[in-house]
Design a protein around this motif. Structure first.
Motif, short mmCIF file in Angstrom:
data_model
loop_
_atom_site.label_atom_id
_atom_site.label_comp_id
_atom_site.label_asym_id
_atom_site.label_seq_id
_atom_site.Cartn_x
_atom_site.Cartn_y
_atom_site.Cartn_z
N SER A 53 0.84 -1.21 0.00
CA SER A 53 0.00 0.00 0.00
C SER A 53 0.86 1.25 0.00
O SER A 53 0.58 2.23 -0.72
CB SER A 53 -0.93 0.00 1.22
OG SER A 53 -1.76 -1.13 1.22
N GLY A 57 -8.42 9.77 0.02
CA GLY A 57 -8.30 8.36 0.35
C GLY A 57 -8.90 8.03 1.70
O GLY A 57 -9.16 6.86 2.00
N VAL A 83 -11.99 5.73 1.98
CA VAL A 83 -11.90 4.27 1.93
C VAL A 83 -12.05 3.65 3.32
O VAL A 83 -12.91 2.79 3.52
CB VAL A 83 -10.60 3.83 1.24
CG1 VAL A 83 -10.48 2.30 1.26
CG2 VAL A 83 -10.54 4.34 -0.19
N TYR A 110 -15.19 1.48 4.70
CA TYR A 110 -14.82 0.15 5.19
C TYR A 110 -15.27 -0.02 6.64
O TYR A 110 -15.76 -1.08 7.03
CB TYR A 110 -13.30 -0.02 5.09
CG TYR A 110 -12.80 -1.41 5.43
CD1 TYR A 110 -12.67 -2.37 4.44
CD2 TYR A 110 -12.46 -1.76 6.73
CE1 TYR A 110 -12.21 -3.65 4.73
CE2 TYR A 110 -12.00 -3.04 7.04
CZ TYR A 110 -11.87 -3.98 6.03
OH TYR A 110 -11.42 -5.24 6.34
N LEU A 139 -6.06 5.76 -3.68
CA LEU A 139 -6.42 4.37 -3.34
C LEU A 139 -5.35 3.75 -2.44
O LEU A 139 -5.65 2.99 -1.51
CB LEU A 139 -6.59 3.55 -4.61
CG LEU A 139 -7.79 3.93 -5.48
CD1 LEU A 139 -7.80 3.11 -6.76
CD2 LEU A 139 -9.10 3.74 -4.71
N GLY A 151 -5.90 5.07 0.97
CA GLY A 151 -7.06 4.42 1.56
C GLY A 151 -6.73 3.04 2.10
O GLY A 151 -7.16 2.67 3.20
N ALA A 152 -5.94 2.29 1.34
CA ALA A 152 -5.52 0.97 1.79
C ALA A 152 -4.66 1.06 3.04
O ALA A 152 -4.76 0.22 3.96
CB ALA A 152 -4.75 0.25 0.68
#
Length: 286
Positions: free
Chosen positions: A72, A99, A102, A106, A155, A158-159
């Motif tokens: 990530s 981000g 995310v 989640y 992204l 976000g991860a």
């Protein structure tokens, strides 16, 4: 109050890392070999600062999530540097900061966190701010690929948030140092492999001198401290508050830096978009 002081320190350190990345990408980044070489020294500095911390508790869960965290980090930094090559520092950082959505989404599905109506309104405001900030009618000669790269960085960020929350909500949350140590070791090895592979196709266009190496390693050390602080705070501050405040603060400080120190200019429409986005990001956790 103490936690928010730590958060401010983390934001300032990360802005410093981003400024160095911005200067490098615009002045020295000419091919993939340059990019991997810079990131290798960056992550090596992060790993080095973690080695001096005498805490080596580690489990297989921490190793596994650490490897995923490394991937990530790599995705985030890779696309961030690519975006900064042709995109403005403030805009790239703004898009990357989104981000935070995310881990929020989640969290609703997997961490049983509740999203309120005012947060939905602020998410819509965030989208409006994003649209305004992406004013593509300015006749930029450098193209618009930086937008796609910025979304890649988003992204990746976000991860990073999801993995921070996942580890800190597990029974292995006390293994913070080992988690980040594994991540930066794996990330550095990935960059070293990429550097050597790309070097066979095209040589690096710059040779790192002592000053540049020291700057890269010190920046990496700061990045290591940032992740230690962020991972700790992700475990003690509600995630729906932590991620927006951290990213909103990063965007706001980056905006000031880009205007005052990097002398970047924006249209009124773009400034309005960034301001609306910053407000939405900062209030979404309230």
């Amino acid at each position: 109050m103490f936690y928010y002081l730590l958060l401010l320190i983390a934001i300032l350190l990360e802005v410093g890392k981003n400024v160095v990345s911005d200067r490098f990408s615009k002045k020295l980044l000419n091919n993939e070999t340059d990019l991997y070489q810079f990131n290798f020294w960056l992550y090596l500095g992060s790993f080095a600062v973690l080695l001096v911390i005498p805490d080596y508790r580690c489990s297989w869960f921490t190793v596994l999530t650490g490897v995923l965290f490394a991937l990530s980090i790599w995705v985030n930094q890779y696309f961030y540097l690519k975006a900064l090559k042709t995109g403005a520092f403030s805009f790239v950082t703004f898009i990357q900061g989104m981000g935070l959505l995310v881990p929020i989404v989640y969290g609703v599905f997997f961490w049983d966190e509740v999203i309120r109506w005012h947060q939905i309104v602020l998410l819509m405001l965030l989208i409006v701010g994003m649209g305004l900030s992406l004013d593509l009618k300015r006749g930029e000669s450098k193209g618009n690929k930086w937008i796609l790269f910025s979304f890649g960085a988003m992204l990746g960020l976000g991860a990073i948030g999801v993995l921070q929350g996942t580890h800190q909500m597990s029974d292995h949350k006390s293994e913070i140092i080992s988690f980040i140590r594994v991540a930066f070791l794996v990330a550095a090895l990935i960059q070293l492999a990429g550097w050597r592979v790309c070097e066979k196709r095209e040589s690096a266009t710059f040779k790192p001198n002592k000053k540049l190496l020291l700057l890269s390693v010190c920046t990496g050390a700061a990045l290591g401290v940032v992740h230690i602080l962020n991972l700790f705070m992700a475990g003690v501050i509600l995630k729906i508050i932590f991620f927006p405040v951290a990213n909103g603060g990063l965007i706001f400080v980056s905006l000031v830096v880009s205007r005052v120190f990097l002398k970047e200019t924006c249209t009124k429409k773009q400034w309005l978009g960034i301001i609306l986005g910053t407000i939405a990001l900062s209030l979404i956790g309230l």
